[in-house]
Write a protein that holds these residues in place. Structure first.
Motif, mmCIF file in Angstrom:
data_model
loop_
_atom_site.group_PDB
_atom_site.id
_atom_site.type_symbol
_atom_site.label_atom_id
_atom_site.label_comp_id
_atom_site.label_asym_id
_atom_site.label_seq_id
_atom_site.Cartn_x
_atom_site.Cartn_y
_atom_site.Cartn_z
ATOM 1 N N HIS A 1 1.813 3.976 8.619
ATOM 2 C CA HIS A 1 0.532 4.289 8.600
ATOM 3 C C HIS A 1 1.788 5.067 6.434
ATOM 4 C CE1 HIS A 1 -2.757 3.601 9.219
ATOM 5 N NE2 HIS A 1 -3.151 3.721 10.729
ATOM 6 N N GLY B 1 -10.503 11.690 10.837
ATOM 7 C CA GLY B 1 -11.701 10.599 11.309
ATOM 8 C C GLY B 1 -12.484 10.197 11.682
ATOM 9 N N VAL C 1 -8.677 7.219 6.910
ATOM 10 C CA VAL C 1 -9.391 7.969 5.877
ATOM 11 C C VAL C 1 -9.481 8.087 4.453
ATOM 12 C CG1 VAL C 1 -10.239 9.890 5.824
ATOM 13 C CG2 VAL C 1 -9.649 9.458 8.007
HETATM 14 O O1 KG4 Z 1 -5.862 4.401 10.380
HETATM 15 P P1 KG4 Z 1 -7.244 3.617 10.835
HETATM 16 O O2 KG4 Z 1 -7.963 2.326 10.832
HETATM 17 O O3 KG4 Z 1 -6.968 3.589 12.502
HETATM 18 C C1 KG4 Z 1 -6.099 4.485 13.392
HETATM 19 O O4 KG4 Z 1 -5.161 4.830 13.366
HETATM 20 O O5 KG4 Z 1 -7.386 5.599 13.792
HETATM 21 O O6 KG4 Z 1 -8.253 5.278 10.820
HETATM 22 C C2 KG4 Z 1 -9.518 4.779 11.556
HETATM 23 C C3 KG4 Z 1 -10.195 5.481 10.963
HETATM 24 C C4 KG4 Z 1 -11.821 6.355 11.841
HETATM 25 O O7 KG4 Z 1 -12.179 7.203 11.920
HETATM 26 C C5 KG4 Z 1 -13.056 5.352 10.297
HETATM 27 O O8 KG4 Z 1 -14.214 6.445 10.378
HETATM 28 C C6 KG4 Z 1 -11.902 6.511 9.036
HETATM 29 O O9 KG4 Z 1 -10.561 5.810 9.605
HETATM 30 N N1 KG4 Z 1 -12.073 5.624 7.478
HETATM 31 C C7 KG4 Z 1 -12.976 6.670 6.963
HETATM 32 C C8 KG4 Z 1 -13.175 5.457 6.002
HETATM 33 N N2 KG4 Z 1 -12.941 4.372 6.442
HETATM 34 C C9 KG4 Z 1 -12.168 3.725 7.555
HETATM 35 N N3 KG4 Z 1 -13.758 7.641 6.840
HETATM 36 C C10 KG4 Z 1 -13.895 7.717 5.767
HETATM 37 N N4 KG4 Z 1 -14.767 7.267 4.679
HETATM 38 C C11 KG4 Z 1 -13.799 5.978 4.507
HETATM 39 N N5 KG4 Z 1 -14.512 4.709 3.442
#
Ligand code: KG4
Ligand code: ZN
Length: 336
Positions: free
Chosen positions: A113, A161, A274
């Protein structure tokens, strides 16, 4: 470099040339599989990775004229994440690397990330300050140099998230919660429900905000709620989603801005799922008018393998390959 990522609910593979040029990036999402359960079910996720990994890698390699023959190295996420899920990617990548005699490197998902910003912005080099906001993490990290990262701020409880996902459940919006809250908030009034902003020195915290949202919903009264306990009136849902989103964005921006001041940051990045949130992107861009800000495209914010290729290439250059038999580490705490 072929990169493989299976730490949670996306099966992803990418081909990245020299760390920074994305030749192909394929993500197979398991959202539909987990949506009915309201969250990721680890065993189902691992089985789905097993089914998807072969076709996903094949599709990523389709971008290379020689297929596997054009691959010089393999990178794979070794943690943090769900143990069964990490194992699928790690065993696949190691088997392929051993069979073809290729160097292989295990990479931290969080380093991926952090490096998604470096990958997306050719003008960006360390040192930079990254707000890392995903389903499992809310941190402010300084990448001082390649391979040298220090976490300056983290959350005391939930990740941002995770807070979005739980709030979406309270409001009867779908999974994953972040995008659902963002869509609903677009039609809402963020000032209608005053929700608390937790201020803890040197840390973030979202559990108080989550509890405040829960009580605000409860206090709407039984007649205003469905049998599942979510608000009936779509306008109320929109306003609560907007109020909640604004409170999260306020907290994230506050942490990032105070840390940037404290360490005299010269460059800012926002990364992780996020970071796809348009309210957060707008707030960060508005605040840091004097500093260059990198906001990766949405496809590099949410989980993908291209970022693992970027971090893996840097790691391979610095540390050389890992020996076959790298252990996955579900709690790996590493940012570079
Ligand atoms: O980085 P990621 O794809 O996976 C992890 O490493 O956890 O992050 C996923 C998180 C989820 O909690 C999802 O609800 C959040 O990112 N997320 C968002 C948005 N798109 C994904 N949160 C707020 N606004 C968004 N547009
Ligand atoms: Zn992630």
């Amino acid at each position: 470099m072929l990169a493989v990522e299976t730490s949670c609910d996306e099966t992803a593979a990418a081909v990245v040339r020299d760390g920074r040029e994305v030749v192909s990036s394929v993500v197979s999402s398991q959202i539909a599989l987990h949506a009915v359960h309201g969250g990721v079910v680890p065993d189902l996720a691992a089985r789905a990775h097993l089914e998807a990994i072969g076709p996903v890698v094949d599709e990523a390699l389709a971008g290379l004229a020689g297929g596997w023959d054009d691959v010089d190295a393999v990178a794979v996420t070794r943690g943090p994440g769900l143990a069964g899920c990490l194992l699928v990617g790690a065993l696949y990548a190691q088997s392929a690397a051993v069979a073809r005699g290729l160097p292989m490197v295990g990479v931290s998902h969080m380093a991926g990330h952090v490096y998604s910003a470096w990958l997306s912005d050719p003008s960006l080099e360390p040192p930079y300050l990254a707000l890392v906001v995903s389903g499992g993490h809310s941190d402010v990290v300084a990448l001082r140099d390649h391979g040298d990262a220090v976490r300056l701020v983290s959350t005391r409880d939930d990740a941002a998230g995770e807070a979005f996902d739980k709030a979406a459940r309270l409001l009867g919006l779908g999974y994953p919660g972040g995008p659902a809250i963002e869509r609903s908030a677009a039609a809402g009034d963020p000032s209608r429900y005053p929700l608390p902003r937790t201020r803890v020195a040197g840390a973030m915290s979202f559990s108080g905000l989550k509890t405040a949202l829960r009580y605000t919903v409860r206090d709407l009264g039984l007649t205003a709620l469905t049998d599942e306990g979510t608000p009936r009136d779509p306008a109320v849902v929109h306003d609560l989603a907007a109020s909640f989103q604004l409170a999260v964005v306020d907290q994230l921006l506050h942490s990032l801005a105070t840390t940037a001041d404290r360490v005299h940051a010269t460059r800012i990045a926002v990364v992780g799922g996020v970071a796809a949130n348009s309210a957060l992107r707008a707030a960060v861009q508005q605040h840091f008018t004097g500093l260059p800000v990198t906001l990766p495209p949405l496809s590099l914010c949410t989980d993908n393998a291209a970022m693992i290729g970027a971090a893996g290439w840097q790691r391979l250059r610095r540390c050389g390959p890992d020996l076959p038999g790298i252990a996955v580490d579900p709690t790996l705490d590493e940012y570079a």
